[in-house]
Scaffold this motif. Structure first.
Motif, PDB file in Angstrom:
ATOM      1  N   ASP A  16      19.346  -4.056  84.391  1.00 35.91           N
ATOM      2  CA  ASP A  16      17.963  -4.419  84.715  1.00 35.91           C
ATOM      3  C   ASP A  16      17.890  -5.726  85.498  1.00 35.91           C
ATOM      4  OD1 ASP A  16      17.715  -2.289  82.944  1.00 35.91           O
ATOM      5  OD2 ASP A  16      15.913  -3.080  82.002  1.00 35.91           O
ATOM      6  N   ALA A  17      18.638  -6.723  85.044  1.00 36.28           N
ATOM      7  CA  ALA A  17      18.617  -8.022  85.727  1.00 36.28           C
ATOM      8  C   ALA A  17      19.190  -7.918  87.138  1.00 36.28           C
ATOM      9  CB  ALA A  17      19.410  -9.046  84.910  1.00 36.28           C
ATOM     10  N   ALA A  18      20.237  -7.120  87.290  1.00 37.62           N
ATOM     11  CA  ALA A  18      20.845  -6.958  88.612  1.00 37.62           C
ATOM     12  C   ALA A  18      19.865  -6.306  89.587  1.00 37.62           C
ATOM     13  CB  ALA A  18      22.115  -6.120  88.497  1.00 37.62           C
ATOM     14  N   ILE A  19      19.172  -5.288  89.125  1.00 37.15           N
ATOM     15  CA  ILE A  19      18.189  -4.617  89.983  1.00 37.15           C
ATOM     16  C   ILE A  19      17.051  -5.574  90.336  1.00 37.15           C
ATOM     17  CG2 ILE A  19      16.435  -2.796  89.997  1.00 37.15           C
ATOM     18  CD1 ILE A  19      18.449  -1.035  88.491  1.00 37.15           C
ATOM     19  N   ALA A  20      16.647  -6.391  89.375  1.00 43.92           N
ATOM     20  CA  ALA A  20      15.588  -7.369  89.632  1.00 43.92           C
ATOM     21  C   ALA A  20      15.989  -8.369  90.703  1.00 43.92           C
ATOM     22  CB  ALA A  20      15.225  -8.100  88.344  1.00 43.92           C
ATOM     23  N   HIS A  21      17.300  -8.574  90.859  1.00 46.02           N
ATOM     24  CA  HIS A  21      17.795  -9.536  91.846  1.00 46.02           C
ATOM     25  C   HIS A  21      18.367  -8.867  93.091  1.00 46.02           C
ATOM     26  CE1 HIS A  21      17.439 -12.257  88.382  1.00 46.02           C
ATOM     27  NE2 HIS A  21      17.365 -13.215  89.269  1.00 46.02           N
ATOM     28  N   GLY A  22      18.028  -7.600  93.324  1.00 44.64           N
ATOM     29  CA  GLY A  22      18.335  -6.983  94.600  1.00 44.64           C
ATOM     30  C   GLY A  22      19.535  -6.080  94.682  1.00 44.64           C
ATOM     31  N   SER A  23      20.176  -5.771  93.549  1.00 48.03           N
ATOM     32  CA  SER A  23      21.326  -4.863  93.592  1.00 48.03           C
ATOM     33  C   SER A  23      20.941  -3.529  94.218  1.00 48.03           C
ATOM     34  CB  SER A  23      21.870  -4.624  92.183  1.00 48.03           C
ATOM     35  OG  SER A  23      22.895  -3.643  92.198  1.00 48.03           O
ATOM     36  N   THR A  24      21.836  -2.991  95.045  1.00 50.68           N
ATOM     37  CA  THR A  24      21.611  -1.665  95.634  1.00 50.68           C
ATOM     38  C   THR A  24      22.560  -0.625  95.055  1.00 50.68           C
ATOM     39  OG1 THR A  24      23.186  -1.876  97.482  1.00 50.68           O
ATOM     40  CG2 THR A  24      20.965  -2.776  97.821  1.00 50.68           C
ATOM     41  N   LEU A  25      23.497  -1.060  94.196  1.00 48.03           N
ATOM     42  CA  LEU A  25      24.448  -0.144  93.575  1.00 48.03           C
ATOM     43  C   LEU A  25      24.833  -0.690  92.211  1.00 48.03           C
ATOM     44  CD1 LEU A  25      27.446   1.686  95.196  1.00 48.03           C
ATOM     45  CD2 LEU A  25      27.747   0.467  93.041  1.00 48.03           C
ATOM     46  N   VAL A  26      24.652   0.127  91.177  1.00 51.35           N
ATOM     47  CA  VAL A  26      25.019  -0.288  89.821  1.00 51.35           C
ATOM     48  C   VAL A  26      26.145   0.608  89.316  1.00 51.35           C
ATOM     49  CG1 VAL A  26      22.806  -1.314  89.233  1.00 51.35           C
ATOM     50  CG2 VAL A  26      23.153   1.127  88.856  1.00 51.35           C
TER      51      VAL A  26
ATOM     52  N   GLN B  87      10.857  -0.239  89.286  1.00 46.81           N
ATOM     53  CA  GLN B  87       9.394  -0.295  89.323  1.00 46.81           C
ATOM     54  C   GLN B  87       8.865  -1.615  88.789  1.00 46.81           C
ATOM     55  OE1 GLN B  87       8.306   3.306  87.220  1.00 46.81           O
ATOM     56  NE2 GLN B  87       8.365   4.545  89.094  1.00 46.81           N
ATOM     57  N   GLN B  88       9.597  -2.224  87.862  1.00 53.85           N
ATOM     58  CA  GLN B  88       9.184  -3.512  87.305  1.00 53.85           C
ATOM     59  C   GLN B  88       9.120  -4.598  88.377  1.00 53.85           C
ATOM     60  OE1 GLN B  88       8.290  -4.720  84.168  1.00 53.85           O
ATOM     61  NE2 GLN B  88       8.099  -2.593  83.497  1.00 53.85           N
ATOM     62  N   VAL B  89       9.924  -4.454  89.418  1.00 52.57           N
ATOM     63  CA  VAL B  89       9.971  -5.469  90.487  1.00 52.57           C
ATOM     64  C   VAL B  89       9.530  -4.879  91.823  1.00 52.57           C
ATOM     65  CG1 VAL B  89      11.667  -6.972  89.382  1.00 52.57           C
ATOM     66  CG2 VAL B  89      12.462  -5.027  90.745  1.00 52.57           C
ATOM     67  N   ASN B  90       8.781  -3.794  91.768  1.00 56.38           N
ATOM     68  CA  ASN B  90       8.207  -3.161  92.959  1.00 56.38           C
ATOM     69  C   ASN B  90       9.253  -2.754  93.990  1.00 56.38           C
ATOM     70  OD1 ASN B  90       5.435  -3.459  92.091  1.00 56.38           O
ATOM     71  ND2 ASN B  90       5.626  -5.642  92.584  1.00 56.38           N
ATOM     72  N   ARG B  91      10.366  -2.226  93.484  1.00 57.56           N
ATOM     73  CA  ARG B  91      11.395  -1.693  94.375  1.00 57.56           C
ATOM     74  C   ARG B  91      11.398  -0.174  94.310  1.00 57.56           C
ATOM     75  NH1 ARG B  91      17.223  -3.815  93.627  1.00 57.56           N
ATOM     76  NH2 ARG B  91      17.405  -2.631  95.558  1.00 57.56           N
ATOM     77  N   ASP B  92      11.861   0.450  95.386  1.00 62.86           N
ATOM     78  CA  ASP B  92      11.985   1.903  95.418  1.00 62.86           C
ATOM     79  C   ASP B  92      13.278   2.295  94.712  1.00 62.86           C
ATOM     80  OD1 ASP B  92      12.219   4.606  95.951  1.00 62.86           O
ATOM     81  OD2 ASP B  92      11.714   4.417  98.081  1.00 62.86           O
ATOM     82  N   PRO B  93      13.222   3.062  93.623  1.00 61.04           N
ATOM     83  CA  PRO B  93      14.451   3.468  92.917  1.00 61.04           C
ATOM     84  C   PRO B  93      15.439   4.204  93.821  1.00 61.04           C
ATOM     85  CG  PRO B  93      12.503   3.983  91.614  1.00 61.04           C
ATOM     86  CD  PRO B  93      12.002   3.570  92.964  1.00 61.04           C
ATOM     87  N   LYS B  94      14.955   4.825  94.870  1.00 61.46           N
ATOM     88  CA  LYS B  94      15.832   5.558  95.782  1.00 61.46           C
ATOM     89  C   LYS B  94      16.761   4.623  96.554  1.00 61.46           C
ATOM     90  CE  LYS B  94      12.618   9.425  96.406  1.00 61.46           C
ATOM     91  NZ  LYS B  94      11.772  10.173  97.384  1.00 61.46           N
ATOM     92  N   ASP B  95      16.445   3.329  96.549  1.00 60.11           N
ATOM     93  CA  ASP B  95      17.281   2.350  97.246  1.00 60.11           C
ATOM     94  C   ASP B  95      18.454   1.876  96.388  1.00 60.11           C
ATOM     95  OD1 ASP B  95      15.620   2.469  99.445  1.00 60.11           O
ATOM     96  OD2 ASP B  95      14.410   0.742  98.830  1.00 60.11           O
TER      97      ASP B  95
END
Length: 235
Positions: free
Chosen positions: A211-221, A24-32
């Motif tokens: 958090d940083a990975a998601i901010a940069h487009g990660s789709t799997l953590v 949500q911090q980077v306006n991404r859908d958590p479901k992705d």
């Protein structure tokens, strides 16, 4: 949600909430963003507890241990097993026959063996190419300059399905170096998508850099300790 802070259910809910907040911090859908629970060295009792809490994707580093767990979990029909460790040539048959995903392909020889040994009735094996983004001698993976050639080779393997790339950036990287590595991986991922239509997965980010990975487009953590507790080393 359980209030027992030591339970796997509580920890899973906390990690899921962290993913939601980061997205949500980077306006991404958590479901992705897929959460892969790294269950290496953990007993099946813990995996079943996580499964009951809604977790379906699990990551294993050791082939023999992973295969044993897979055989013990045949009653869990929708569970998904990911092999995320280094791949030795003499272990490819077991990986090809038992796992749904492989995150750590870094050479044609391994891809060829997995392709040849994958049972046709199991359907294509989902694979990721491992990138050594920070050129660390202690880590497996290819340089970004080698990605195009290996991706082209895998795309011609009838029993493999190229889904994307995986990387483990340097643990001691500075914030600027971390951002640079993540940005380079995301760019490579986007470029790969333009030429390989099945590519949809960028596996990067663990507990300490989620958090940083998601901010940069990660789709799997990939998260282990935060879910299952401190790892238990194999003898």
């Amino acid at each position: 949600m359980t209030t027992d802070r030591g339970s796997i259910d509580y920890r899973l809910q906390a990690v899921r909430q962290q993913i939601i907040n980061a997205a949500q911090q980077v306006n991404r859908d958590p479901k992705d963003i897929t959460l892969l629970a790294v269950s290496k060295t953990k007993p099946m009792t813990m995996i079943r507890e996580a499964y009951l809490s809604g977790q379906r994707s699990f990551g294993e580093n050791y082939v023999q241990e992973g295969v044993q767990k897979i055989n013990e979990a045949t009653d869990l029909g929708d569970i998904e097993w990911h092999f995320i460790g280094p791949i030795q040539s003499n272990k490819t048959k077991d990986i090809a026959q038992h796992f749904h995903w492989v995150h750590s392909i870094d050479r044609e020889k391994i891809a060829r063996r997995l392709d040849e040994q994958r049972p046709r009735e199991s359907g294509p094996l989902n694979v990721l190419i491992q990138i050594n983004i920070d050129d660390e001698q202690s880590k497996a993976g290819i340089a970004l300059s080698e990605l195009k050639a290996l991706a082209t080779f895998i795309s011609k393997c009838s029993n493999l399905r190229l889904r994307g790339i995986m990387a483990i950036p340097a643990a001691d990287a500075s914030e600027s170096q971390q951002k640079s590595s993540f940005a380079a991986l995301y760019k490579a991922f986007q470029e790969l998508k333009t030429t390989h239509p099945n590519v949809d997965t960028l596996s990067m980010g663990m507990s300490n850099d989620l958090d940083a990975a998601i901010a940069h487009g990660s789709t799997l953590v990939r998260v282990g300790t935060a879910i299952f507790g401190a790892r238990t080393e194999q003898n």
